[in-house]
Design an enzyme around this catalytic site. Structure first.
Site, mmCIF file in Angstrom:
data_model
loop_
_atom_site.group_PDB
_atom_site.id
_atom_site.type_symbol
_atom_site.label_atom_id
_atom_site.label_comp_id
_atom_site.label_asym_id
_atom_site.label_seq_id
_atom_site.Cartn_x
_atom_site.Cartn_y
_atom_site.Cartn_z
ATOM 1 N N HIS A 39 0.830 -1.211 0.000
ATOM 2 C CA HIS A 39 0.000 0.000 0.000
ATOM 3 C C HIS A 39 0.865 1.262 0.000
ATOM 4 O O HIS A 39 1.633 1.478 0.939
ATOM 5 C CB HIS A 39 -0.872 -0.045 1.259
ATOM 6 N N ARG A 40 0.748 2.076 -1.040
ATOM 7 C CA ARG A 40 1.604 3.262 -1.242
ATOM 8 C C ARG A 40 3.079 2.847 -1.235
ATOM 9 O O ARG A 40 3.935 3.540 -0.696
ATOM 10 C CB ARG A 40 1.336 4.337 -0.192
ATOM 11 N N GLU A 66 0.860 -0.630 -4.779
ATOM 12 C CA GLU A 66 -0.268 0.297 -4.920
ATOM 13 C C GLU A 66 0.284 1.716 -4.865
ATOM 14 O O GLU A 66 1.247 1.994 -4.122
ATOM 15 C CB GLU A 66 -1.266 0.071 -3.776
ATOM 16 N N ASP A 68 -0.861 6.215 -5.779
ATOM 17 C CA ASP A 68 -1.944 7.187 -6.015
ATOM 18 C C ASP A 68 -1.480 8.247 -7.006
ATOM 19 O O ASP A 68 -0.337 8.713 -6.916
ATOM 20 C CB ASP A 68 -2.316 7.851 -4.689
ATOM 21 N N HIS A 81 -0.365 10.772 -2.473
ATOM 22 C CA HIS A 81 -1.691 10.390 -1.989
ATOM 23 C C HIS A 81 -2.642 11.575 -1.851
ATOM 24 O O HIS A 81 -3.731 11.590 -2.413
ATOM 25 C CB HIS A 81 -1.590 9.662 -0.642
ATOM 26 N N GLU A 140 -3.998 3.973 -8.440
ATOM 27 C CA GLU A 140 -5.278 4.602 -8.088
ATOM 28 C C GLU A 140 -5.346 6.034 -8.608
ATOM 29 O O GLU A 140 -4.453 6.845 -8.340
ATOM 30 C CB GLU A 140 -5.455 4.606 -6.558
ATOM 31 N N LYS A 142 -6.773 9.455 -8.031
ATOM 32 C CA LYS A 142 -7.380 10.217 -6.941
ATOM 33 C C LYS A 142 -8.190 11.367 -7.526
ATOM 34 O O LYS A 142 -7.663 12.136 -8.344
ATOM 35 C CB LYS A 142 -6.285 10.780 -6.028
ATOM 36 N N ASP A 262 -0.006 -1.993 4.451
ATOM 37 C CA ASP A 262 1.336 -1.431 4.566
ATOM 38 C C ASP A 262 2.354 -2.521 4.880
ATOM 39 O O ASP A 262 3.368 -2.266 5.502
ATOM 40 C CB ASP A 262 1.371 -0.380 5.681
HETATM 41 O O1 G3P Z 1 -6.113 0.711 -2.370
HETATM 42 C C1 G3P Z 1 -6.992 1.071 -1.380
HETATM 43 C C2 G3P Z 1 -6.573 2.271 -0.624
HETATM 44 O O2 G3P Z 1 -5.413 2.809 -1.190
HETATM 45 C C3 G3P Z 1 -7.614 3.309 -0.552
HETATM 46 O O3 G3P Z 1 -7.314 4.199 0.448
HETATM 47 O O4 G3P Z 1 -6.717 6.441 1.169
HETATM 48 O O5 G3P Z 1 -4.971 4.727 1.020
HETATM 49 O O6 G3P Z 1 -5.887 5.677 -1.053
HETATM 50 P P1 G3P Z 1 -6.165 5.310 0.387
HETATM 51 CA CA CA Z 2 -4.611 4.462 -2.604
#
Ligand code: G3P
Ligand code: CA
Length: 277
Positions: A39-40, A66, A68, A81, A140, A142, A262
């Site tokens: 995640h990120r 992942e 953003d 993000h 992702e 945003k 994470d």
């Molecule tokens: O991939 C799901 C998650 O990234 C969504 O929440 O806020 O971390 O972008 P956020």
């Molecule tokens: Ca995300």
């Protein structure tokens, strides 16, 4: 003699944990058969959405990274993000008020620790150039409604790549993902479901699964019946959570296809997940 070995083992383990800056728990999971999505990037270990976090994700053998995406003032797709730079850089204000050159002058690492001082923002092009060959990418978009034409930009970048099998585009914005699917049907898209909208009707599920390969939920707002309903429609489910220590157990119980968190697999390839506290 045994006592000395034990002390050595404890010392080495402590040093390793210090080295990666990890302060959470470890949890052993047997045959989870789940995609592991950093995640990120591996954001337990390095500043989120940076080259360092993505490199760590690859090192820890994540299946996907992942990240953003926002759009700069001069129309470049950049990896961050928040829509403002305040939380993760030494600047302030909206990303959309900065040119790429100005964004590149910001420090995106120091907010995490001095070890990462001087880390700079990546563009989506740079992310692909560096990581496309090594790991899957879950990208992702945003607030795509704030960036008219962002879908065309994404597709134009991805059109340079022959095989899109390791890339998924996701967003909370359903219409944006429908548009991406229509522009480039060979590319997998995912719809992120907001917690408040997690109870999806059959009609809504029929619609979403008609174009989205994945329907992704916060793990706290999901149940097995929903997962079965999505699988029956030939789509998959990823779950995310930032804090839930039962994430892996819940993911297994519900029978989902992967976890976005994470944490990543430990390098020895055992199914050990690191959960940040
Ligand atoms: O991939 C799901 C998650 O990234 C969504 O929440 O806020 O971390 O972008 P956020
Ligand atoms: Ca995300």
């Amino acid at each position: 003699m045994r006592k000395r070995k034990l002390i050595w083992a404890l010392g080495i383990t402590a040093s390793l944990l210090l080295l990666v800056g990890y302060n959470g728990q470890t949890k052993k999971v047997h045959n989870p058969n789940l995609l592991s999505i950093a995640h990120r990037g591996a954001s337990s270990f390095a500043p989120e959405n940076t080259r360092a976090a993505f490199q760590k994700g690859v090192e820890l053998q994540a299946d996907y990274l992942e990240c953003d995406v926002h759009v700069s003032k001069d129309g470049e797709l950049v990896i961050m993000h928040d829509e403002k730079v305040d939380r993760t850089t030494n600047g302030s204000g909206l990303i959309s008020e900065y040119t790429l050159e100005e964004l590149k002058n910001l420090d995106v690492g120091s907010y995490h620790s001095d070890m990462f001082a001087g880390e700079t923002i990546m563009t989506m092009n740079e992310l692909l150039e560096e990581f496309y060959d090594h790991v899957g990418l879950l990208i992702e978009l945003k607030n795509p409604a704030s960036y008219p034409g962002v879908e065309e930009k994404v597709v134009s970048i991805l059109n340079e790549y022959e095989d899109l099998g390791s890339i998924i585009i996701q967003s909370f914005d359903v219409e944006s993902m429908r548009k991406i699917h229509n522009l480039l049907p060979s590319l997998e898209v995912a719809v992120l479901i907001r917690p408040a909208e997690s109870l999806l009707s059959s009609r809504k599920l029929d619609d979403l699964t008609s174009f989205a390969s994945y329907i992704n939920f916060n793990v706290s707002f999901l149940n097995k019946r929903m997962v079965d309903n999505i699988h029956r429609r030939d789509s998959k489910v990823l779950v995310w959570s930032k804090k839930d220590k039962k994430l892996v157990a819940k993911a297994q119980k519900y029978g989902v296809d992967g976890i976005i968190s994470d944490f990543s697999k430990w390098p020895d390839n055992e199914q050990i997940f690191l959960v940040q506290e």
